[in-house]
Write a protein that holds these residues in place. Structure first.
Motif, PDB file in Angstrom:
ATOM      1  N   ASP A 102      36.307  23.949  86.597  1.00 41.51           N
ATOM      2  CA  ASP A 102      37.204  23.984  85.446  1.00 41.51           C
ATOM      3  C   ASP A 102      37.680  25.404  85.143  1.00 41.51           C
ATOM      4  O   ASP A 102      38.290  25.648  84.116  1.00 41.51           O
ATOM      5  CB  ASP A 102      36.514  23.373  84.230  1.00 41.51           C
ATOM      6  CG  ASP A 102      35.211  24.091  83.904  1.00 41.51           C
ATOM      7  OD1 ASP A 102      34.763  24.903  84.738  1.00 41.51           O
ATOM      8  OD2 ASP A 102      34.647  23.844  82.830  1.00 41.51           O
ATOM      9  N   HIS A 103      37.389  26.349  86.012  1.00 41.80           N
ATOM     10  CA  HIS A 103      37.853  27.719  85.785  1.00 41.80           C
ATOM     11  C   HIS A 103      39.383  27.768  85.890  1.00 41.80           C
ATOM     12  O   HIS A 103      39.965  27.189  86.799  1.00 41.80           O
ATOM     13  CB  HIS A 103      37.212  28.650  86.813  1.00 41.80           C
ATOM     14  CG  HIS A 103      37.373  30.092  86.453  1.00 41.80           C
ATOM     15  ND1 HIS A 103      38.577  30.740  86.549  1.00 41.80           N
ATOM     16  CD2 HIS A 103      36.494  30.991  85.954  1.00 41.80           C
ATOM     17  CE1 HIS A 103      38.433  31.994  86.141  1.00 41.80           C
ATOM     18  NE2 HIS A 103      37.174  32.173  85.773  1.00 41.80           N
ATOM     19  N   CYS A 154      30.359  19.043  94.667  1.00 44.23           N
ATOM     20  CA  CYS A 154      30.268  19.419  93.246  1.00 44.23           C
ATOM     21  C   CYS A 154      29.950  18.238  92.346  1.00 44.23           C
ATOM     22  O   CYS A 154      29.869  18.392  91.129  1.00 44.23           O
ATOM     23  CB  CYS A 154      31.566  20.053  92.760  1.00 44.23           C
ATOM     24  SG  CYS A 154      31.766  21.739  93.303  1.00 44.23           S
ATOM     25  N   LYS A 207      29.501  27.965  91.757  1.00 45.43           N
ATOM     26  CA  LYS A 207      28.951  27.895  90.392  1.00 45.43           C
ATOM     27  C   LYS A 207      29.229  26.542  89.743  1.00 45.43           C
ATOM     28  O   LYS A 207      28.995  26.375  88.544  1.00 45.43           O
ATOM     29  CB  LYS A 207      29.574  28.987  89.532  1.00 45.43           C
ATOM     30  CG  LYS A 207      29.172  30.390  89.968  1.00 45.43           C
ATOM     31  CD  LYS A 207      29.833  31.432  89.077  1.00 45.43           C
ATOM     32  CE  LYS A 207      29.412  32.832  89.509  1.00 45.43           C
ATOM     33  NZ  LYS A 207      30.433  33.837  89.190  1.00 45.43           N
ATOM     34  N   LYS A 208      29.770  25.637  90.525  1.00 50.56           N
ATOM     35  CA  LYS A 208      30.186  24.330  89.988  1.00 50.56           C
ATOM     36  C   LYS A 208      31.042  24.499  88.730  1.00 50.56           C
ATOM     37  O   LYS A 208      30.881  23.779  87.747  1.00 50.56           O
ATOM     38  CB  LYS A 208      28.973  23.426  89.723  1.00 50.56           C
ATOM     39  CG  LYS A 208      28.155  23.125  90.984  1.00 50.56           C
ATOM     40  CD  LYS A 208      27.293  21.891  90.816  1.00 50.56           C
ATOM     41  CE  LYS A 208      26.281  21.733  91.955  1.00 50.56           C
ATOM     42  NZ  LYS A 208      26.872  21.543  93.288  1.00 50.56           N
ATOM     43  N   ARG A 209      31.935  25.497  88.768  1.00 49.74           N
ATOM     44  CA  ARG A 209      32.860  25.725  87.657  1.00 49.74           C
ATOM     45  C   ARG A 209      34.297  25.449  88.116  1.00 49.74           C
ATOM     46  O   ARG A 209      35.159  26.317  88.113  1.00 49.74           O
ATOM     47  CB  ARG A 209      32.741  27.178  87.140  1.00 49.74           C
ATOM     48  CG  ARG A 209      31.447  27.471  86.391  1.00 49.74           C
ATOM     49  CD  ARG A 209      31.287  26.566  85.146  1.00 49.74           C
ATOM     50  NE  ARG A 209      32.460  26.567  84.288  1.00 49.74           N
ATOM     51  CZ  ARG A 209      32.627  27.372  83.251  1.00 49.74           C
ATOM     52  NH1 ARG A 209      31.689  28.229  82.923  1.00 49.74           N
ATOM     53  NH2 ARG A 209      33.713  27.308  82.517  1.00 49.74           N
ATOM     54  N   ASP A 266      33.776  30.933  94.801  1.00 53.63           N
ATOM     55  CA  ASP A 266      32.938  31.317  93.673  1.00 53.63           C
ATOM     56  C   ASP A 266      32.871  30.181  92.634  1.00 53.63           C
ATOM     57  O   ASP A 266      31.793  29.824  92.160  1.00 53.63           O
ATOM     58  CB  ASP A 266      33.525  32.594  93.053  1.00 53.63           C
ATOM     59  CG  ASP A 266      32.593  33.185  92.010  1.00 53.63           C
ATOM     60  OD1 ASP A 266      31.407  33.385  92.352  1.00 53.63           O
ATOM     61  OD2 ASP A 266      33.039  33.415  90.877  1.00 53.63           O
ATOM     62  N   ALA A 267      34.040  29.628  92.327  1.00 51.92           N
ATOM     63  CA  ALA A 267      34.093  28.545  91.337  1.00 51.92           C
ATOM     64  C   ALA A 267      33.324  27.317  91.832  1.00 51.92           C
ATOM     65  O   ALA A 267      32.610  26.663  91.062  1.00 51.92           O
ATOM     66  CB  ALA A 267      35.546  28.169  91.048  1.00 51.92           C
ATOM     67  N   CYS A 318      33.412  16.932  82.662  1.00 52.64           N
ATOM     68  CA  CYS A 318      33.902  18.278  82.934  1.00 52.64           C
ATOM     69  C   CYS A 318      34.534  18.817  81.658  1.00 52.64           C
ATOM     70  O   CYS A 318      35.058  18.068  80.847  1.00 52.64           O
ATOM     71  CB  CYS A 318      34.931  18.247  84.052  1.00 52.64           C
ATOM     72  SG  CYS A 318      36.195  17.036  83.767  1.00 52.64           S
ATOM     73  N   SER A 319      34.454  20.124  81.491  1.00 48.57           N
ATOM     74  CA  SER A 319      34.917  20.669  80.220  1.00 48.57           C
ATOM     75  C   SER A 319      36.426  20.902  80.223  1.00 48.57           C
ATOM     76  O   SER A 319      37.061  20.906  79.190  1.00 48.57           O
ATOM     77  CB  SER A 319      34.180  21.956  79.910  1.00 48.57           C
ATOM     78  OG  SER A 319      34.484  22.917  80.884  1.00 48.57           O
ATOM     79  N   LEU A 320      36.994  21.121  81.390  1.00 46.51           N
ATOM     80  CA  LEU A 320      38.441  21.333  81.413  1.00 46.51           C
ATOM     81  C   LEU A 320      39.131  19.987  81.308  1.00 46.51           C
ATOM     82  O   LEU A 320      38.824  19.055  82.025  1.00 46.51           O
ATOM     83  CB  LEU A 320      38.865  22.027  82.707  1.00 46.51           C
ATOM     84  CG  LEU A 320      40.355  22.355  82.746  1.00 46.51           C
ATOM     85  CD1 LEU A 320      40.694  23.503  81.814  1.00 46.51           C
ATOM     86  CD2 LEU A 320      40.793  22.700  84.148  1.00 46.51           C
TER      87      LEU A 320
END
Lengths: 330, 330
Positions: free
Chosen positions: A200-201, A238, A196-198, A192-193, A156-158
């Motif tokens: 890390d938002h 996710c 979008k499998k985000r 939404d996060a 994960c990027s976060l």
């Protein structure tokens, strides 16, 4: 909701101290007496006992317990005897400095941050600074992301450290106040996060670490109503990276800590061997808070009683002490 | 280092309350008596006076002051009479909810977060939750970035809210403990960010919001030794957007709050008219902390005395009260 059983007439702290002193005397140690006294006193009573012991005998009760007791029983009794914020500061420090690097270490931080009152979390942060000459936040950043075990993929990027930092730094409003517009809006942001499998938002972390617990419960309920699945299941979908695991624990600790801790206990007992550290941590942390609910949840989820499970997996004074905290022995 | 002058023999709170009650009696108000009493009591003495007043007369001293006093004097006296954490929580709330949107509003939050002890900041956050039914962090996110005035160009990518959030959420270690390796390493990180004009780098915010004050002072000193300019001047060269202004205030509040507050007072007085709110805030916030140093700094920077500047720009009871807090009147 606690399982801790305190007698109707609690003896004065000086009397408790005398009993403890008596239990330490001579070659052996009277473990039963120690359980009898400390296993039936709440946090503020234990505090008075610690203070009185220091005054009466010019020595620290904790040091005394450390020299008299050992093994899982000793560890558990000492954790129980600390002031709860000091106990949690020590657990957090041990988790961050541990050579074992697994999700359990992160879980300990999440539990402290999300399954307790904002006031307790603040007290833990204060205790951490006094004990370890730096802040909990500094130690999170210098020790997390943990060099993770092979079976975890860190994709994960976060930064996991960012999530933990957000959680431990928060001071949530602690009264029941819910804004349904916010709940609706933030359920949509979370959905939404997830879609979008985000995960890390920044919004996800901010919402989970800042909003008050009642507001978040309302948000999770909104989520379920609007999107039919519950958020816990959706996050599961996710993937299996550490961020997913951490956020799952966050949501459980916020939404139903009793489910989280029932699961911690189950996981500590299931299979070969026992994870005594996790078992001890869960029972000691919650015996004064919501262990009744955890017992009910455990029975519901596992079709066996928590007491029977603990009896099956532990023994000796360790067993006696845990059963005392579970309210099964007087 | 404080300029507040408390008499050697402080009367009991009940006697102070009687004097205040007497000062409120009848048509007029005896402002001089109010200044005489409250202007010579420290925070814990004022707290006892508030509590005793409530017990004796079944009414709030603050309400009474609000109905008796007005104008800049009234505002100043009421701010002074609040418990300092409550005062700062109210100032922060007013700044966040203000229709005026300028750097001053952000500056108030930075001062509270960076020019006070970690313990005070925690107490402000607790007071904020009790007073306004949400956390300071929630209000920062819903009110910042402020729709800024035309003369500010908002051209930084890091949300100003993120910086303020980091600052108010921190609980810094509060003892003098410096790691020179960390100072060296982080001076280099800060220099790198400044050189690349990337003040929005996460490291910058993390370092400034998390490290203890002594560590940061050492880091700034390292910076100066290594790169010859001081960090304050170098940040200035990064342009004139709000992030630069905010970080400049952060560094000043950490490195030399006396310089920051001397400048706040100078700016509030210079030119046509006076910014009484800023003047009041600076004097009330620091009279019990470091106003002696601020006075020396003011004289050094402006070649005129702070007392003369205040006398030149204010009048009446407001002047009397400020001069009392500055220790110039007994």
């Amino acid at each position: 909701m606690a399982t801790l059983r305190v007698p109707d007439a609690v003896p004065p702290p000086s009397e408790d101290c005398e009993r403890l002193k008596e239990a330490f005397k001579g070659w052996g140690t009277d473990e039963k007496a120690i359980i009898w006294v400390l296993g039936h006193r709440n946090a503020s009573q234990r505090k008075k006992i610690r203070e009185t012991y220091q005054q009466l005998y010019k020595e620290s009760l904790i040091d005394q317990l450390q020299s008299e007791l050992s093994g899982d029983f000793g560890k558990a009794m000492i954790l129980w005897t600390y002031d709860p914020p000091e106990r949690d500061a020590r657990l957090a420090n041990e988790a961050l400095k541990s050579r074992k690097k697994s999700i359990t270490q992160l879980q300990i931080i999440v539990e402290i941050a999300c399954a307790n009152t904002p006031h307790h979390l603040m007290a833990v942060r204060q205790a951490y600074c006094s004990l370890f000459d730096c802040s909990l936040e500094e130690d999170i950043v210098s020790n997390v992301p943990l060099p993770v075990r092979k079976n975890f993929q860190f994709n994960c990027s976060l930064d996991i450290a960012q999530v933990l930092l957000g959680l431990v730094s928060s001071y949530r409003y602690d009264k029941e106040l819910v804004d349904m517009n916010v709940a609706n809006e933030e359920a949509a942001k979370l959905h939404d996060a997830i879609e979008k499998k985000r995960l890390d938002h920044g919004d996800v972390v901010w919402i989970l670490s800042t909003r008050n617990i009642f507001q978040l419960k309302a948000t999770f309920e909104c989520y379920q109503q609007k999107y039919e699945n519950n958020i816990y299941q959706d996050i599961n979908s996710c993937g299996s990276d550490i961020l997913v695991s951490v956020l799952r624990i966050v949501i459980w600790c916020i939404d139903s800590p009793e489910k989280h801790f029932a699961e911690v206990i189950r996981a500590s007992i299931v299979g070969f061997g026992t994870d005594e550290d996790s078992l001890t941590r869960a029972i000691i942390a919650r015996a004064e808070i919501d262990m009744m609910k955890i017992r009910a949840e455990y029975l519901n989820a596992n079709k066996t009683s928590l007491d029977d499970a603990v009896i099956g997996d532990t023994s000796g004074y360790y067993l006696d002490f845990l059963m005392t905290l579970l309210g099964a022995r007087m």
